[in-house]
Design a protein around this motif. Sequence first.
Motif, PDB file in Angstrom:
ATOM      1  N   SER A 144       1.164  -1.008   0.185  1.00 57.08           N
ATOM      2  CA  SER A 144      -0.013   0.206   0.011  1.00 57.08           C
ATOM      3  C   SER A 144       0.984   1.570   0.254  1.00 57.08           C
ATOM      4  O   SER A 144       0.186   2.258   0.387  1.00 57.08           O
ATOM      5  CB  SER A 144      -0.403   0.050   1.262  1.00 57.08           C
ATOM      6  N   GLY A 145       2.033   1.183  -0.003  1.00 55.21           N
ATOM      7  CA  GLY A 145       3.246   2.334  -0.038  1.00 55.21           C
ATOM      8  C   GLY A 145       3.740   2.534   1.610  1.00 55.21           C
ATOM      9  O   GLY A 145       3.807   4.054   1.267  1.00 55.21           O
ATOM     10  N   TYR A 146       3.913   2.161   2.045  1.00 56.70           N
ATOM     11  CA  TYR A 146       3.708   2.555   3.640  1.00 56.70           C
ATOM     12  C   TYR A 146       4.829   2.054   3.955  1.00 56.70           C
ATOM     13  O   TYR A 146       5.586   0.990   3.352  1.00 56.70           O
ATOM     14  CB  TYR A 146       2.732   2.012   4.704  1.00 56.70           C
ATOM     15  N   ASP A 147       5.236   2.671   4.856  1.00 62.72           N
ATOM     16  CA  ASP A 147       6.752   2.556   4.982  1.00 62.72           C
ATOM     17  C   ASP A 147       6.303   1.869   6.414  1.00 62.72           C
ATOM     18  O   ASP A 147       4.790   2.613   7.156  1.00 62.72           O
ATOM     19  CB  ASP A 147       7.974   3.518   5.106  1.00 62.72           C
ATOM     20  N   ILE A 148       7.681   1.527   7.571  1.00 58.25           N
ATOM     21  CA  ILE A 148       7.810   1.609   8.617  1.00 58.25           C
ATOM     22  C   ILE A 148       8.798   2.346   9.414  1.00 58.25           C
ATOM     23  O   ILE A 148       9.591   2.730   9.491  1.00 58.25           O
ATOM     24  CB  ILE A 148       7.576   0.000   9.389  1.00 58.25           C
ATOM     25  N   LEU A 149       8.253   3.090  10.919  1.00 61.86           N
ATOM     26  CA  LEU A 149       9.161   3.739  10.993  1.00 61.86           C
ATOM     27  C   LEU A 149       9.350   3.253  12.604  1.00 61.86           C
ATOM     28  O   LEU A 149       8.231   2.900  13.277  1.00 61.86           O
ATOM     29  CB  LEU A 149       8.445   5.399  11.948  1.00 61.86           C
ATOM     30  N   ILE A 150      10.054   3.110  12.900  1.00 63.71           N
ATOM     31  CA  ILE A 150      10.980   2.160  14.582  1.00 63.71           C
ATOM     32  C   ILE A 150      11.479   2.495  15.333  1.00 63.71           C
ATOM     33  O   ILE A 150      12.503   3.353  15.543  1.00 63.71           O
ATOM     34  CB  ILE A 150      11.615   0.222  13.707  1.00 63.71           C
ATOM     35  N   SER A 151      11.077   2.251  16.167  1.00 60.25           N
ATOM     36  CA  SER A 151      12.027   3.189  17.522  1.00 60.25           C
ATOM     37  C   SER A 151      12.191   2.302  18.543  1.00 60.25           C
ATOM     38  O   SER A 151      11.558   1.029  18.856  1.00 60.25           O
ATOM     39  CB  SER A 151      11.107   3.996  18.163  1.00 60.25           C
ATOM     40  N   THR A 168      17.116  10.558  11.622  1.00 61.22           N
ATOM     41  CA  THR A 168      16.441   8.864  11.254  1.00 61.22           C
ATOM     42  C   THR A 168      17.185   8.476   9.902  1.00 61.22           C
ATOM     43  O   THR A 168      17.883   9.009   9.457  1.00 61.22           O
ATOM     44  CB  THR A 168      14.445   8.795  10.729  1.00 61.22           C
ATOM     45  N   ILE A 169      17.755   6.819  10.570  1.00 60.10           N
ATOM     46  CA  ILE A 169      18.377   6.136   9.416  1.00 60.10           C
ATOM     47  C   ILE A 169      17.405   5.379   8.337  1.00 60.10           C
ATOM     48  O   ILE A 169      16.240   5.212   9.159  1.00 60.10           O
ATOM     49  CB  ILE A 169      19.122   6.040   9.655  1.00 60.10           C
ATOM     50  N   GLY A 170      17.609   4.911   7.132  1.00 61.54           N
ATOM     51  CA  GLY A 170      16.698   5.065   6.856  1.00 61.54           C
ATOM     52  C   GLY A 170      17.261   3.244   6.221  1.00 61.54           C
ATOM     53  O   GLY A 170      18.776   2.716   6.089  1.00 61.54           O
ATOM     54  N   ILE A 171      16.763   1.930   6.036  1.00 56.70           N
ATOM     55  CA  ILE A 171      17.208   0.386   5.905  1.00 56.70           C
ATOM     56  C   ILE A 171      16.354  -0.163   5.038  1.00 56.70           C
ATOM     57  O   ILE A 171      15.062   0.076   5.042  1.00 56.70           O
ATOM     58  CB  ILE A 171      17.353  -0.621   7.619  1.00 56.70           C
ATOM     59  N   ILE A 172      16.903  -0.755   3.691  1.00 56.54           N
ATOM     60  CA  ILE A 172      15.505  -0.496   3.089  1.00 56.54           C
ATOM     61  C   ILE A 172      15.987  -2.615   2.961  1.00 56.54           C
ATOM     62  O   ILE A 172      17.178  -3.017   3.018  1.00 56.54           O
ATOM     63  CB  ILE A 172      15.544  -0.460   1.509  1.00 56.54           C
ATOM     64  N   GLY A 174      19.180   8.562  20.338  1.00 55.43           N
ATOM     65  CA  GLY A 174      17.785   9.659  19.802  1.00 55.43           C
ATOM     66  C   GLY A 174      17.921   9.212  18.143  1.00 55.43           C
ATOM     67  O   GLY A 174      16.528  10.219  17.640  1.00 55.43           O
ATOM     68  N   TYR A 175      17.270   8.338  17.455  1.00 56.08           N
ATOM     69  CA  TYR A 175      17.734   8.388  16.705  1.00 56.08           C
ATOM     70  C   TYR A 175      16.838   7.041  16.091  1.00 56.08           C
ATOM     71  O   TYR A 175      16.067   6.407  16.725  1.00 56.08           O
ATOM     72  CB  TYR A 175      19.009   7.214  15.607  1.00 56.08           C
ATOM     73  N   ASP A 176      15.251   7.237  14.836  1.00 56.81           N
ATOM     74  CA  ASP A 176      14.580   5.873  14.528  1.00 56.81           C
ATOM     75  C   ASP A 176      15.463   5.796  13.616  1.00 56.81           C
ATOM     76  O   ASP A 176      16.322   6.309  12.653  1.00 56.81           O
ATOM     77  CB  ASP A 176      13.016   6.429  14.664  1.00 56.81           C
ATOM     78  N   ILE A 177      14.403   4.288  13.401  1.00 54.00           N
ATOM     79  CA  ILE A 177      14.772   3.494  11.436  1.00 54.00           C
ATOM     80  C   ILE A 177      13.229   3.669  10.832  1.00 54.00           C
ATOM     81  O   ILE A 177      12.176   3.571  11.165  1.00 54.00           O
ATOM     82  CB  ILE A 177      15.315   2.132  11.699  1.00 54.00           C
TER      83      ILE A 177
END
Lengths: 338, 338
Positions: free
Chosen positions: A95-102, B64-68, B96-99
Motif C-alpha cells: 500500500s506504499g507505506y513504510d515503517i518507522l521503528i523506535s 532518522t536513518i533508513g534501511i531497505i 535519539g535516532y529512529d529507523i
Amino acid sequence: MNERATLKTIAKATGYSITTVSRALAGYDDVAEATRAVIQSSAQQLGYFPNLTARQLQKQRTDTIGIILPSVGPRFADPYFSLILAGIGDEIAVSGYDILISTRPPGPAELEAYRSIVEGQRVDGIVVIRTRLEDERIAYLAERGFPFVAFGRTTLDLDYPYIDEDGEAGTYELILHLAQLGHERIAYIAAPQHLTFGYNRLKGYKRALDDTGLVYHPEYVEVGDLTRRGGSAAAEKLLAKPLPPTAIVAANDLMALGTMNHLQQNGLRIGIDISVAGFDDIPAAEALGLTTLNQPIFRIGHQLSQMLLAVIEGQHLAEPKLVLKPKLLIRASVGPPA
Amino acid sequence: MNERATLKTIAKATGYSITTVSRALAGYDDVAEATRAVIQSSAQQLGYFPNLTARQLQKQRTDTIGIILPSVGPRFADPYFSLILAGIGDEIAVSGYDILISTRPPGPAELEAYRSIVEGQRVDGIVVIRTRLEDERIAYLAERGFPFVAFGRTTLDLDYPYIDEDGEAGTYELILHLAQLGHERIAYIAAPQHLTFGYNRLKGYKRALDDTGLVYHPEYVEVGDLTRRGGSAAAEKLLAKPLPPTAIVAANDLMALGTMNHLQQNGLRIGIDISVAGFDDIPAAEALGLTTLNQPIFRIGHQLSQMLLAVIEGQHLAEPKLVLKPKLLIRASVGPPA
DNA sequence: TAGATGCTCCAAAACGTTTTGGAAGAGAGC
DNA sequence: GCTCTCTTCCAAAACGTTTTGGAGCATCTA
C-alpha cells in the motif's frame, strides 16, 4: 550533495509559477499538455524529486506506520519480533507505506516514544505488539483517539481492534495431551505475568490441571525471562525438586530450547526420560523435534497491517477483534512418562 | 483526535509571539525566566508537542536513518536480518535516532525506494545490508554523495565505509578442519553468487580444496536460496550423486539446518555417518550442535550505527573499512568420515 | 545628557509542498 | 458588442517550525 532541485527551481527554469509546476507534475487537468511536457522534461533534467517531508507537512499524513520495539540487547533476536515485523512490513509495503521503528527499553522512555511519534505526527498509525494486561500504551492511544491495532488483548475496558492468539486454549490442549499420556507431574515455565500472553498461557495450564484431576502445585511453576538462558535456569530449578517433573512445558520455544539444553547436559533423553514442549513453533522447533503450538505470526502481521490501514482510512472493520487458536504440533520431544 | 496545540495556540493563549514561544521552549536565554515559566505552563496545560515533521522541514534533518529490506515473504525470518536490525536499532536509539524501514522486492522497486528515501529527504543516512558484487544501491549512494555505510564489500571501485566479515577466511578454516579430519568429498551448498558474502565464502571453499590437495568438483557444489527448504533440496541432490559426499558445508546455517533435516529423514546420523557445517551461528545452531562460523552480527550492527552517525556528522572515520574474521565453532555435527 | 550596554521581545523569512480562489484571455452564442 | 464559458495559469495562504535581524526600553557610564 549537489543542491537539490525544488519546485521553485523548475519554476524559474521554465518560467511558470510554482503552482503550475506542482499541478503539472501532480497530473491535474487544468494545465495545458504542452506546458506539462515542458515542465516534466525540465523536472527530469534537473533530477527533481519532491521533498517528502514538506509534502507530509502539507498533506498532514505520512504514509508511515510506527512500531516501538523493546530494546534490551539481542533479546530482539526473538523470532517473534522479526516474524511479526516481516509480516507487517511486507503487507504494508504494497500500500506504499513504510515503517518507522523506535527501539526503547520498556518503561517511561517507551511511553515517551509513543507520545513523540503520535503527537509529533510522524506516523499515521501504530501497531502495538506484545500487549500487557494493563497496557498504558493502549490506554494512551485509545484515549488519544489515535489509529492503532494491537497484537494481543488487555484487561482494560477499552474498545480497540486487535488480533490475539488463544494461548489459554492452546496450552490447555497441550497439557491435556500430556495428561493423557500419563504424565502427572507436569512443570511449567511461565512467561512474565504482566504480559497478556504469559498470563493466558499459564491460565490454560492451570485449567487443564484442574480438568484432568491433577493438582496445581505452585512449586512446579517457574517464571522465565523468555530467553534460552532463562529456560535453562528454570529447568535446573525444576530438576532439583525432591520429586522432579516428568514433563516440562515452557511458555515459549526459546525457553523450551534452553530447557532441552539443560536436560541433555544432564544426560536425560528428551521425549524418553523426560518430555518437553514449547509454544510458538519457531524455525528451530521443527529441526529439534520440539512439540509446540504453532501460530501463524507472519500472517498475523499481514492481517494487522490490513486492519491498521482500514482504521487509518476510517473504514469500518468487519472483524475488529480476532482470537486465533494455535495448532498443536506433536513431535518427538514428548512421550509417555518414563 | 482533538485539535492539536501548536506554537500559534500557545502564542494566542499567552499573548506572546510565536517566536518567543518557540525560543522559550527551546531554552534560549533571550527570554525572561518569568515569561518562560508562563509559556511552559501554558504549553503543559495545552498538551503541546512539537510537530516533528515541521521541525524536520525547517532543520533539514530527520534524526532518522533508513534501511531497505528485501521482502519476499517469511524469508526475512532469516535471523540475519533481525539481528542486524536489532543491533542497529539499539545503538542508534541512544543517540535519539529512529529507523525508517521500507521493504521492497530486490530489483527496480528497491532502487526506487532508495531514491525516494534519499531525494525525499526522509532520512539522514542509510545502512545498506547484504551487499552484492556489483551493487547499484551503493553506486547510487556513492555517486549521490549521500551518507551511508554498508555491511559488506563490493567489487565496485568506490571509496565508502563498510564492515564486512571475512567469509573467505572463515570458510577456508572450516574446510581445512574437515580435510584434516580425513574428509575427501566435501560438498558445498553455496549462496547466490551475486551476493558478496556468497561469492567470498565459496572462494574460501575452493581455495581450501586447492591448498589441501583436494580437487574442486563442480558437481559437489549446489547453489541454494538461503532457506531451510533450499538447504534440504540441495542436500537431496548431493546425496543422489554416484559417490555421495562425506561432509556437507552450507553457506549459511539455515540451509545447514535444512540439510540436517533431510539427512536425518534418510536415517543418517549427523556427525557420524555424515558431517554438516554452516555459517552464521544463529541461535538454533548451538541447540542443534551445528558446527558453524560465528560472526557477532549484533555487535556489527552497533558498530555500523556508530560509523553511520559519524559519517552523518561529517566526522573523519578512524577505520572506515573493517573486515572481521569469523570464529570457527566446532560442534557435534562434524566428525571424521564414516 | 548623550551614548553605550543589556535585556526582552517580535515581524518576517525560510524550509518545500499543496490548495484555494480567482484572473486573464480566447472563443462561442446571442 | 456583450455576456458566458472554457482553458490555462498564478498569487497567496496554509502546514508548523526555526532563525535572522532588528526594535524598544531601561539602566549604566562618562
